[in-house]
Design an enzyme around this catalytic site. Structure first.
Site, PDB file in Angstrom:
ATOM      1  N   LYS A  10       0.761  -1.267   0.115  1.00 15.51           N
ATOM      2  CA  LYS A  10       0.063  -0.052  -0.015  1.00 15.51           C
ATOM      3  C   LYS A  10       0.894   1.256   0.034  1.00 15.51           C
ATOM      4  CE  LYS A  10      -3.941  -2.114   2.361  1.00 15.51           C
ATOM      5  NZ  LYS A  10      -5.097  -2.355   3.297  1.00 15.51           N
ATOM      6  N   ARG A  61       2.943  -2.293  19.372  1.00 19.54           N
ATOM      7  CA  ARG A  61       4.096  -3.127  19.847  1.00 19.54           C
ATOM      8  C   ARG A  61       5.482  -2.412  19.803  1.00 19.54           C
ATOM      9  NH1 ARG A  61       4.832  -8.728  17.016  1.00 19.54           N
ATOM     10  NH2 ARG A  61       5.363  -7.256  15.192  1.00 19.54           N
TER      11      ARG A  61
HETATM   12  P1  NAP Z   1       0.775  -4.377   8.856  1.00 20.72           P
HETATM   13  O1  NAP Z   1       0.863  -3.300   8.117  1.00 20.72           O
HETATM   14  O2  NAP Z   1       1.592  -5.671   8.663  1.00 20.72           O
HETATM   15  O3  NAP Z   1       0.597  -3.934  10.667  1.00 20.72           O
HETATM   16  C1  NAP Z   1       0.495  -5.200  11.436  1.00 20.72           C
HETATM   17  C2  NAP Z   1       0.394  -4.525  12.842  1.00 20.72           C
HETATM   18  O4  NAP Z   1       0.193  -5.558  13.804  1.00 20.72           O
HETATM   19  C3  NAP Z   1       1.493  -3.595  13.317  1.00 20.72           C
HETATM   20  O5  NAP Z   1       1.131  -2.618  14.037  1.00 20.72           O
HETATM   21  C4  NAP Z   1       2.037  -4.847  14.264  1.00 20.72           C
HETATM   22  O6  NAP Z   1       2.907  -4.150  15.224  1.00 20.72           O
HETATM   23  C5  NAP Z   1       1.040  -5.487  14.777  1.00 20.72           C
HETATM   24  N1  NAP Z   1       1.306  -6.786  15.190  1.00 20.72           N
HETATM   25  C6  NAP Z   1       1.624  -7.787  14.496  1.00 20.72           C
HETATM   26  N2  NAP Z   1       1.821  -9.038  15.241  1.00 20.72           N
HETATM   27  C7  NAP Z   1       1.695  -8.506  16.551  1.00 20.72           C
HETATM   28  C8  NAP Z   1       1.911  -9.181  17.886  1.00 20.72           C
HETATM   29  N3  NAP Z   1       2.101 -10.433  17.961  1.00 20.72           N
HETATM   30  N4  NAP Z   1       1.669  -8.346  18.907  1.00 20.72           N
HETATM   31  C9  NAP Z   1       1.236  -7.148  18.935  1.00 20.72           C
HETATM   32  N5  NAP Z   1       1.195  -6.417  17.761  1.00 20.72           N
HETATM   33  C10 NAP Z   1       1.335  -7.181  16.480  1.00 20.72           C
HETATM   34  O7  NAP Z   1      -0.829  -5.074   8.636  1.00 20.72           O
HETATM   35  P2  NAP Z   1      -1.968  -4.054   8.336  1.00 20.72           P
HETATM   36  O8  NAP Z   1      -2.262  -3.797   6.613  1.00 20.72           O
HETATM   37  O9  NAP Z   1      -2.005  -3.004   9.108  1.00 20.72           O
HETATM   38  O10 NAP Z   1      -3.459  -5.106   8.773  1.00 20.72           O
HETATM   39  C11 NAP Z   1      -3.570  -5.146  10.032  1.00 20.72           C
HETATM   40  C12 NAP Z   1      -4.682  -6.062  10.181  1.00 20.72           C
HETATM   41  O11 NAP Z   1      -6.061  -5.528   9.666  1.00 20.72           O
HETATM   42  C13 NAP Z   1      -4.694  -7.403   9.369  1.00 20.72           C
HETATM   43  O12 NAP Z   1      -5.247  -8.455  10.367  1.00 20.72           O
HETATM   44  C14 NAP Z   1      -5.510  -7.285   8.158  1.00 20.72           C
HETATM   45  O13 NAP Z   1      -5.951  -8.558   7.928  1.00 20.72           O
HETATM   46  C15 NAP Z   1      -6.573  -6.425   9.027  1.00 20.72           C
HETATM   47  N6  NAP Z   1      -7.378  -5.537   7.781  1.00 20.72           N
HETATM   48  C16 NAP Z   1      -8.611  -5.745   7.536  1.00 20.72           C
HETATM   49  C17 NAP Z   1      -9.126  -5.003   6.754  1.00 20.72           C
HETATM   50  C18 NAP Z   1     -10.753  -5.008   6.419  1.00 20.72           C
HETATM   51  O14 NAP Z   1     -11.292  -4.728   5.434  1.00 20.72           O
HETATM   52  N7  NAP Z   1     -11.525  -5.596   7.337  1.00 20.72           N
HETATM   53  C19 NAP Z   1      -8.591  -4.107   5.712  1.00 20.72           C
HETATM   54  C20 NAP Z   1      -7.189  -3.868   6.089  1.00 20.72           C
HETATM   55  C21 NAP Z   1      -6.379  -4.821   6.792  1.00 20.72           C
HETATM   56  P3  NAP Z   1       4.613  -3.857  14.988  1.00 20.72           P
HETATM   57  O15 NAP Z   1       4.503  -2.458  14.203  1.00 20.72           O
HETATM   58  O16 NAP Z   1       5.120  -4.005  16.034  1.00 20.72           O
HETATM   59  O17 NAP Z   1       5.096  -4.941  14.136  1.00 20.72           O
END
Ligand code: NAP
Length: 279
Positions: free
Chosen positions: A65, A151
């Site tokens: 993105k 985190r």
């Molecule tokens: P991303 O950019 O990879 O970010 C992941 C986030 O989760 C970061 O803040 C990361 O923290 C945190 N994280 C990962 N593992 C963790 C753990 N074990 N303990 C605590 N924090 C943890 O992913 P994203 O694109 O933001 O997506 C995040 C979630 O939203 C995903 O599950 C995705 O499927 C969902 N999502 C849903 C929609 C929808 O339409 N429903 C749309 C977009 C995304 P760090 O920064 O410390 O690594």
């Protein structure tokens, strides 16, 4: 036939082709929508080739993105502020336009469920691409306060700095709450971490939940997510999952591409039914 796709890595579990097929059937549109797993080094080249070959629109998912934002020649206000793009298309002059529909998708889902953000205290957990995408829309609702916890604390404070002009935003690590002698309850706790994909929970103290709290998990699944259950078990009034957001952000992309707004309620219901059936 108009060609659309979602580009990501991984992408094979994406529900977007199914959702857009429902929108196409509902609106009588003739289109094809595929899912393409793109090699990390190939992203820009593949996007440009897709449009050069007549492609009509792309959705962009993890981990591209921010690169899509950098590639777009024209950005919507939301995409520019967020620094992330999930929807690409070409304008009449052939310029590559980047938009971000995640935030409007989440907001529509919240409003359709009767939620209110204005003057409410919001706790947003996570600081990845999804949170970055929804913050402009959340802040446009003028919450009383928005606290981002992550985190990696620096990512949350950097996001708070980026959005400071749009409202009362703070950010940092989970210790901001666990070190507080009496952590206050929040009206909303929005989980934008990916920890739930493996059934885990963000490490929050239970006193952030009150009987007036609404939870929102961007993750979704066949039943209640671990975070939804955590909210309800700790006394929250309601807890929503991210399935409505998924369908609503897709509907907004469909509208940007085709100028037609599909009905989302039957697609949300059908997707929920389909997920429950495979459980
Ligand atoms: P991303 O950019 O990879 O970010 C992941 C986030 O989760 C970061 O803040 C990361 O923290 C945190 N994280 C990962 N593992 C963790 C753990 N074990 N303990 C605590 N924090 C943890 O992913 P994203 O694109 O933001 O997506 C995040 C979630 O939203 C995903 O599950 C995705 O499927 C969902 N999502 C849903 C929609 C929808 O339409 N429903 C749309 C977009 C995304 P760090 O920064 O410390 O690594």
């Amino acid at each position: 036939m108009d060609q659309y796709a979602v580009f990501g890595n991984p992408v094979k579990h994406s529900r977007s082709p199914w959702i857009h097929a429902q929108f196409a059937a509902q609106t009588g549109a003739e289109l094809e929508y595929g899912a393409r797993e793109v090699e990390l080094a190939q992203f820009e080249q593949q996007v440009l080739a897709f449009f050069a070959n007549g492609g009509a629109g792309l959705n962009i998912t993890v981990p591209f993105k921010e690169r899509a934002h950098d590639l777009a020649q024209v950005l919507s206000d939301v995409a520019r502020v967020a620094g992330a793009v999930n929807t690409l298309y070409q304008d009449a002059r052939g310029q590559l336009v980047g938009d971000n529909t995640d935030g409007i998708g989440m907001l529509r889902d919240i409003l359709q469920n009767g939620g209110v953000l204005r003057q409410r205290r919001l706790l947003v957990v996570g600081a990845g691409g999804a949170v970055r995408g929804v913050l402009p829309n959340l802040l446009a609702e003028q919450p009383a306060e928005l606290l981002i916890l992550n985190r990696t604390a620096d990512r949350a404070s950097a996001l708070a700095d980026r959005f400071r002009d749009l409202g009362s935003v703070r950010g940092g690590g989970y210790d901001l709450l666990t070190n507080a002698s009496a952590a206050p309850a929040f009206d909303w706790i929005i989980n934008g971490t990916s920890v739930g994909l493996s059934g885990g929970l963000p490490p929050l103290p239970t006193n952030v939940v009150s009987p007036a709290t609404w939870g929102y998990d961007m993750v979704y699944g066949p039943g209640q997510t671990a975070f939804q259950q955590w909210c309800i078990n700790n006394g929250a009034e309601r807890a929503l999952d991210g399935l409505g957001m998924l369908v609503e952000q897709a509907a907004e992309a469909f509208y940007l591409w085709r100028g037609v707004r599909p009905e989302t309620a039957p697609v949300i219901a059908a997707l929920r039914h389909a997920l429950a059936a495979v459980d």
